[in-house]
Write an enzyme that holds these catalytic residues in place. Structure first.
Site, PDB file in Angstrom:
ATOM      1  N   ALA A   1     -46.743  72.792  93.140  1.00  0.00           N
ATOM      2  CA  ALA A   1     -47.523  72.666  91.910  1.00  0.00           C
ATOM      3  C   ALA A   1     -46.827  73.353  90.729  1.00  0.00           C
ATOM      4  CB  ALA A   1     -48.910  73.282  92.112  1.00  0.00           C
TER       5      ALA A   1
ATOM      6  N   PRO B   1     -54.769  66.803  86.669  1.00  0.00           N
ATOM      7  CA  PRO B   1     -56.195  66.930  87.004  1.00  0.00           C
ATOM      8  C   PRO B   1     -57.005  67.181  85.734  1.00  0.00           C
ATOM      9  CG  PRO B   1     -54.836  68.343  88.406  1.00  0.00           C
ATOM     10  CD  PRO B   1     -53.950  67.849  87.319  1.00  0.00           C
TER      11      PRO B   1
ATOM     12  N   ASN C   1     -54.954  73.439  84.604  1.00  0.00           N
ATOM     13  CA  ASN C   1     -54.720  72.649  85.807  1.00  0.00           C
ATOM     14  C   ASN C   1     -53.259  72.249  85.951  1.00  0.00           C
ATOM     15  OD1 ASN C   1     -57.420  72.669  86.585  1.00  0.00           O
ATOM     16  ND2 ASN C   1     -57.912  70.881  85.341  1.00  0.00           N
ATOM     17  N   HIS C   2     -52.758  72.265  87.172  1.00  0.00           N
ATOM     18  CA  HIS C   2     -51.401  71.824  87.483  1.00  0.00           C
ATOM     19  C   HIS C   2     -51.462  70.536  88.309  1.00  0.00           C
ATOM     20  CE1 HIS C   2     -49.193  75.952  87.059  1.00  0.00           C
ATOM     21  NE2 HIS C   2     -50.182  75.839  86.186  1.00  0.00           N
ATOM     22  N   LYS C   3     -50.424  69.742  88.205  1.00  0.00           N
ATOM     23  CA  LYS C   3     -50.280  68.557  89.044  1.00  0.00           C
ATOM     24  C   LYS C   3     -50.086  69.025  90.489  1.00  0.00           C
ATOM     25  CE  LYS C   3     -47.647  64.220  88.978  1.00  0.00           C
ATOM     26  NZ  LYS C   3     -46.957  64.248  90.272  1.00  0.00           N
TER      27      LYS C   3
END
Length: 206
Positions: free
Chosen positions: A90, A111, A82-84
């Site tokens: 992102a 996330p 997951n990326h911010k």
């Protein structure tokens, strides 16, 4: 009849492309129940290689129940992928350092969808992909090449990309009864004595 030894790595003699999965797992964050098997076209040790982005510092777990059937090429994507996403981009600048680390996010800003949990007696077809934090209910069937992006109810057949319900395996009333039955928790002797009832279309349990 006494059934196979749950602690045997390769329960089918002279065939090392099917294993009882719990007996080859090395990661403490992957937990697998008895008699769950993994069948790989090349090497059963591909299973852990196909659990992607599973970083210890994140702490998420992959939990798989008993008597599951997992085919070759099944991939689990974990929370480390997951990326911010609350900024304009992102792109993970911070991981490259050289001054970009100044925008390293805190863990709580990333996330996180929790543990990925597969119930008991679940069949996952070849090349299916399970996304982070998904819960797959007991008795579910995941079709080949399916991408599972959300929770799957017990005894539901799911297929497609993204995965969608195709049908229920049994009526809602019968599903409730089977979830109460929990045959996978019986002693192995009782399971062995009731194999015809567990596998036949005219079972007294149906």
């Amino acid at each position: 009849m006494k059934g196979p030894d749950k602690d045997e790595k390769y329960p089918i003699s002279h065939y090392n492309r099917l294993c009882f999965l719990k007996n080859i797992i090395t990661s403490p964050n992957i937990i697998v129940g008895d008699y769950t098997y993994y069948d790989d076209f090349k090497d059963v040790y591909n299973f852990e290689r196909n659990v992607k982005y599973h970083f210890d510092f994140i702490g998420d777990k992959l939990i798989i129940g008993k008597f599951c059937m997992i085919a070759s090429g099944v991939t689990f994507i974990m929370n480390g992928a997951n990326h911010k996403m609350d900024g304009i981009t992102a792109y993970p600048f911070n991981i490259f350092g050289n001054g970009w680390e100044k925008v390293t996010p805190k863990m709580e800003e990333l996330p996180f969808k929790g543990d990925t949990i597969v119930g008991n007696d679940v069949w996952i077809g070849s090349n299916a992909t399970i996304m982070p934090g998904v819960h797959i209910g007991d008795g579910a069937i995941i079709a080949t090449n399916t991408t599972v992006t959300k929770d799957v109810a017990p005894y539901t057949v799911v297929g497609g990309n993204p995965g969608k319900e195709i049908r229920k395996r049994f009526s809602e009333e019968k599903i409730e009864e089977l979830l109460e039955l929990k045959w996978w928790d019986w002693k192995i002797e009782r399971i062995t004595e009731n194999l015809h009832e567990l596998t036949g279309p005219k079972s007294r349990f149906l």
